[in-house]
Motif scaffolding. Structure first.
Motif, PDB file in Angstrom:
ATOM      1  N   GLU A   1     108.259  22.712  42.244  1.00  0.00           N
ATOM      2  CA  GLU A   1     107.558  23.596  41.316  1.00  0.00           C
ATOM      3  C   GLU A   1     106.805  24.626  42.142  1.00  0.00           C
ATOM      4  OE1 GLU A   1     105.338  22.070  38.064  1.00  0.00           O
ATOM      5  OE2 GLU A   1     106.651  20.321  37.881  1.00  0.00           O
ATOM      6  N   LEU A   2     107.127  25.883  41.928  1.00  0.00           N
ATOM      7  CA  LEU A   2     106.512  26.958  42.680  1.00  0.00           C
ATOM      8  C   LEU A   2     105.541  27.730  41.808  1.00  0.00           C
ATOM      9  CD1 LEU A   2     109.728  28.221  44.498  1.00  0.00           C
ATOM     10  CD2 LEU A   2     107.978  26.673  45.385  1.00  0.00           C
ATOM     11  N   GLN A   3     104.486  28.196  42.430  1.00  0.00           N
ATOM     12  CA  GLN A   3     103.452  28.951  41.740  1.00  0.00           C
ATOM     13  C   GLN A   3     103.445  30.387  42.268  1.00  0.00           C
ATOM     14  OE1 GLN A   3     101.747  27.400  39.281  1.00  0.00           O
ATOM     15  NE2 GLN A   3     102.937  25.579  39.769  1.00  0.00           N
ATOM     16  N   PRO A   4     102.912  31.316  41.497  1.00  0.00           N
ATOM     17  CA  PRO A   4     102.801  32.689  42.012  1.00  0.00           C
ATOM     18  C   PRO A   4     102.080  32.704  43.365  1.00  0.00           C
ATOM     19  CG  PRO A   4     102.314  32.648  39.683  1.00  0.00           C
ATOM     20  CD  PRO A   4     102.430  31.200  40.123  1.00  0.00           C
ATOM     21  N   GLY A   5     102.656  33.441  44.298  1.00  0.00           N
ATOM     22  CA  GLY A   5     102.106  33.514  45.646  1.00  0.00           C
ATOM     23  C   GLY A   5     102.777  32.562  46.624  1.00  0.00           C
ATOM     24  N   ASP A   6     103.471  31.526  46.118  1.00  0.00           N
ATOM     25  CA  ASP A   6     104.191  30.612  47.006  1.00  0.00           C
ATOM     26  C   ASP A   6     105.333  31.360  47.687  1.00  0.00           C
ATOM     27  OD1 ASP A   6     102.580  28.513  46.265  1.00  0.00           O
ATOM     28  OD2 ASP A   6     104.066  27.547  44.977  1.00  0.00           O
ATOM     29  N   ARG A   7     105.647  30.927  48.891  1.00  0.00           N
ATOM     30  CA  ARG A   7     106.736  31.531  49.653  1.00  0.00           C
ATOM     31  C   ARG A   7     107.746  30.460  50.038  1.00  0.00           C
ATOM     32  NH1 ARG A   7     103.238  35.486  53.673  1.00  0.00           N
ATOM     33  NH2 ARG A   7     102.452  36.825  52.011  1.00  0.00           N
ATOM     34  N   VAL A   8     108.996  30.858  50.037  1.00  0.00           N
ATOM     35  CA  VAL A   8     110.088  29.983  50.468  1.00  0.00           C
ATOM     36  C   VAL A   8     110.736  30.648  51.670  1.00  0.00           C
ATOM     37  CG1 VAL A   8     112.282  28.938  49.795  1.00  0.00           C
ATOM     38  CG2 VAL A   8     110.462  29.213  48.085  1.00  0.00           C
ATOM     39  N   VAL A   9     110.955  29.872  52.732  1.00  0.00           N
ATOM     40  CA  VAL A   9     111.563  30.390  53.956  1.00  0.00           C
ATOM     41  C   VAL A   9     112.885  29.654  54.165  1.00  0.00           C
ATOM     42  CG1 VAL A   9     111.278  30.693  56.437  1.00  0.00           C
ATOM     43  CG2 VAL A   9     109.282  30.829  54.928  1.00  0.00           C
ATOM     44  N   LEU A  10     113.959  30.422  54.239  1.00  0.00           N
ATOM     45  CA  LEU A  10     115.294  29.877  54.469  1.00  0.00           C
ATOM     46  C   LEU A  10     115.813  30.436  55.796  1.00  0.00           C
ATOM     47  CD1 LEU A  10     116.623  30.704  50.908  1.00  0.00           C
ATOM     48  CD2 LEU A  10     115.781  28.485  51.672  1.00  0.00           C
ATOM     49  N   TYR A  11     116.481  29.593  56.581  1.00  0.00           N
ATOM     50  CA  TYR A  11     116.966  30.059  57.880  1.00  0.00           C
ATOM     51  C   TYR A  11     118.198  29.267  58.284  1.00  0.00           C
ATOM     52  CZ  TYR A  11     114.142  26.013  59.082  1.00  0.00           C
ATOM     53  OH  TYR A  11     113.603  24.759  59.116  1.00  0.00           O
ATOM     54  N   THR A  12     118.962  29.840  59.207  1.00  0.00           N
ATOM     55  CA  THR A  12     120.147  29.170  59.724  1.00  0.00           C
ATOM     56  C   THR A  12     119.822  28.453  61.029  1.00  0.00           C
ATOM     57  OG1 THR A  12     120.836  31.135  60.951  1.00  0.00           O
ATOM     58  CG2 THR A  12     121.681  30.882  58.690  1.00  0.00           C
ATOM     59  N   ASP A  13     120.760  27.657  61.476  1.00  0.00           N
ATOM     60  CA  ASP A  13     120.541  26.891  62.709  1.00  0.00           C
ATOM     61  C   ASP A  13     120.487  27.759  63.953  1.00  0.00           C
ATOM     62  OD1 ASP A  13     123.245  27.544  62.839  1.00  0.00           O
ATOM     63  OD2 ASP A  13     123.870  25.555  63.516  1.00  0.00           O
ATOM     64  N   GLY A  14     120.842  29.022  63.838  1.00  0.00           N
ATOM     65  CA  GLY A  14     120.689  29.926  64.974  1.00  0.00           C
ATOM     66  C   GLY A  14     119.231  30.092  65.361  1.00  0.00           C
ATOM     67  N   ILE A  15     118.341  29.818  64.436  1.00  0.00           N
ATOM     68  CA  ILE A  15     116.897  29.895  64.721  1.00  0.00           C
ATOM     69  C   ILE A  15     116.394  28.567  65.297  1.00  0.00           C
ATOM     70  CG2 ILE A  15     114.619  30.110  63.638  1.00  0.00           C
ATOM     71  CD1 ILE A  15     115.794  32.360  61.946  1.00  0.00           C
TER      72      ILE A  15
ATOM     73  N   MET B   1     121.424  34.546  63.850  1.00  0.00           N
ATOM     74  CA  MET B   1     120.177  34.108  63.235  1.00  0.00           C
ATOM     75  C   MET B   1     120.022  34.798  61.892  1.00  0.00           C
ATOM     76  SD  MET B   1     117.298  33.965  66.154  1.00  0.00           S
ATOM     77  CE  MET B   1     117.843  34.682  67.681  1.00  0.00           C
ATOM     78  N   SER B   2     119.779  34.002  60.858  1.00  0.00           N
ATOM     79  CA  SER B   2     119.482  34.549  59.537  1.00  0.00           C
ATOM     80  C   SER B   2     118.173  33.960  59.065  1.00  0.00           C
ATOM     81  CB  SER B   2     120.588  34.201  58.537  1.00  0.00           C
ATOM     82  OG  SER B   2     121.792  34.808  58.914  1.00  0.00           O
ATOM     83  N   LEU B   3     117.352  34.819  58.468  1.00  0.00           N
ATOM     84  CA  LEU B   3     116.052  34.412  57.961  1.00  0.00           C
ATOM     85  C   LEU B   3     115.814  35.140  56.654  1.00  0.00           C
ATOM     86  CD1 LEU B   3     113.305  32.936  58.512  1.00  0.00           C
ATOM     87  CD2 LEU B   3     112.554  35.042  59.600  1.00  0.00           C
ATOM     88  N   VAL B   4     115.537  34.378  55.589  1.00  0.00           N
ATOM     89  CA  VAL B   4     115.291  34.950  54.275  1.00  0.00           C
ATOM     90  C   VAL B   4     113.940  34.431  53.790  1.00  0.00           C
ATOM     91  CG1 VAL B   4     116.082  35.057  51.873  1.00  0.00           C
ATOM     92  CG2 VAL B   4     117.757  35.024  53.727  1.00  0.00           C
ATOM     93  N   LEU B   5     113.079  35.329  53.360  1.00  0.00           N
ATOM     94  CA  LEU B   5     111.795  34.953  52.776  1.00  0.00           C
ATOM     95  C   LEU B   5     111.791  35.371  51.318  1.00  0.00           C
ATOM     96  CD1 LEU B   5     111.098  34.874  55.813  1.00  0.00           C
ATOM     97  CD2 LEU B   5     108.845  35.685  55.192  1.00  0.00           C
ATOM     98  N   VAL B   6     111.256  34.507  50.478  1.00  0.00           N
ATOM     99  CA  VAL B   6     111.139  34.788  49.042  1.00  0.00           C
ATOM    100  C   VAL B   6     109.695  34.500  48.653  1.00  0.00           C
ATOM    101  CG1 VAL B   6     111.918  34.119  46.735  1.00  0.00           C
ATOM    102  CG2 VAL B   6     113.531  34.080  48.659  1.00  0.00           C
ATOM    103  N   GLU B   7     109.092  35.384  47.890  1.00  0.00           N
ATOM    104  CA  GLU B   7     107.735  35.159  47.403  1.00  0.00           C
ATOM    105  C   GLU B   7     107.779  35.120  45.878  1.00  0.00           C
ATOM    106  OE1 GLU B   7     103.537  36.529  48.875  1.00  0.00           O
ATOM    107  OE2 GLU B   7     104.520  38.196  47.858  1.00  0.00           O
ATOM    108  N   VAL B   8     107.161  34.081  45.308  1.00  0.00           N
ATOM    109  CA  VAL B   8     107.120  33.914  43.860  1.00  0.00           C
ATOM    110  C   VAL B   8     106.074  34.858  43.292  1.00  0.00           C
ATOM    111  CG1 VAL B   8     106.692  32.286  41.967  1.00  0.00           C
ATOM    112  CG2 VAL B   8     107.828  31.506  44.074  1.00  0.00           C
ATOM    113  N   ARG B   9     106.436  35.581  42.261  1.00  0.00           N
ATOM    114  CA  ARG B   9     105.507  36.512  41.610  1.00  0.00           C
ATOM    115  C   ARG B   9     105.157  36.013  40.232  1.00  0.00           C
ATOM    116  NH1 ARG B   9     103.797  41.212  44.296  1.00  0.00           N
ATOM    117  NH2 ARG B   9     104.921  41.166  46.216  1.00  0.00           N
TER     118      ARG B   9
END
Length: 83
Positions: free
Chosen positions: A10-24, A75-83
């Motif tokens: 359960e995510l709330q506004p302002g929470d961030r999700v960080v996704l990355y590949t094993d290259g990192i 290397m892949s890095l994706v950031l998502v912020e809940v609004r």
């Protein structure tokens, strides 16, 4: 972990999700130590209070600083912020 497993959070506004590949996670330092998941988690915690648009670059800069030499994997890095 089962690759077919479904995770829920359960995510709330302002929470961030960080996704990355094993290259990192698989970046090696000058002593041959891998960054690993624990290292990436530390980098995320260190940068979590930065403005969203600066956090990704800060994480990537820290990964590059950790590494000894050029990356050996993509290397892949994706950031998502809940609004």
């Amino acid at each position: 972990m089962d690759p077919e497993a479904t995770l829920y959070a359960e995510l709330q506004p302002g929470d961030r999700v960080v996704l990355y590949t094993d290259g990192i996670t698989d970046v090696f330092d000058s002593h041959g130590e891998m960054l690993k998941v624990d290292g990436v988690q530390s980098l995320v915690r260190e940068t979590a209070l930065l403005p969203f648009n600066e956090m990704k670059e800060a994480i990537l800069n820290r990964v590059r600083a950790w590494g000894a030499g050029p990356p050996t994997d993509d290397m892949s890095l994706v950031l998502v912020e809940v609004r």
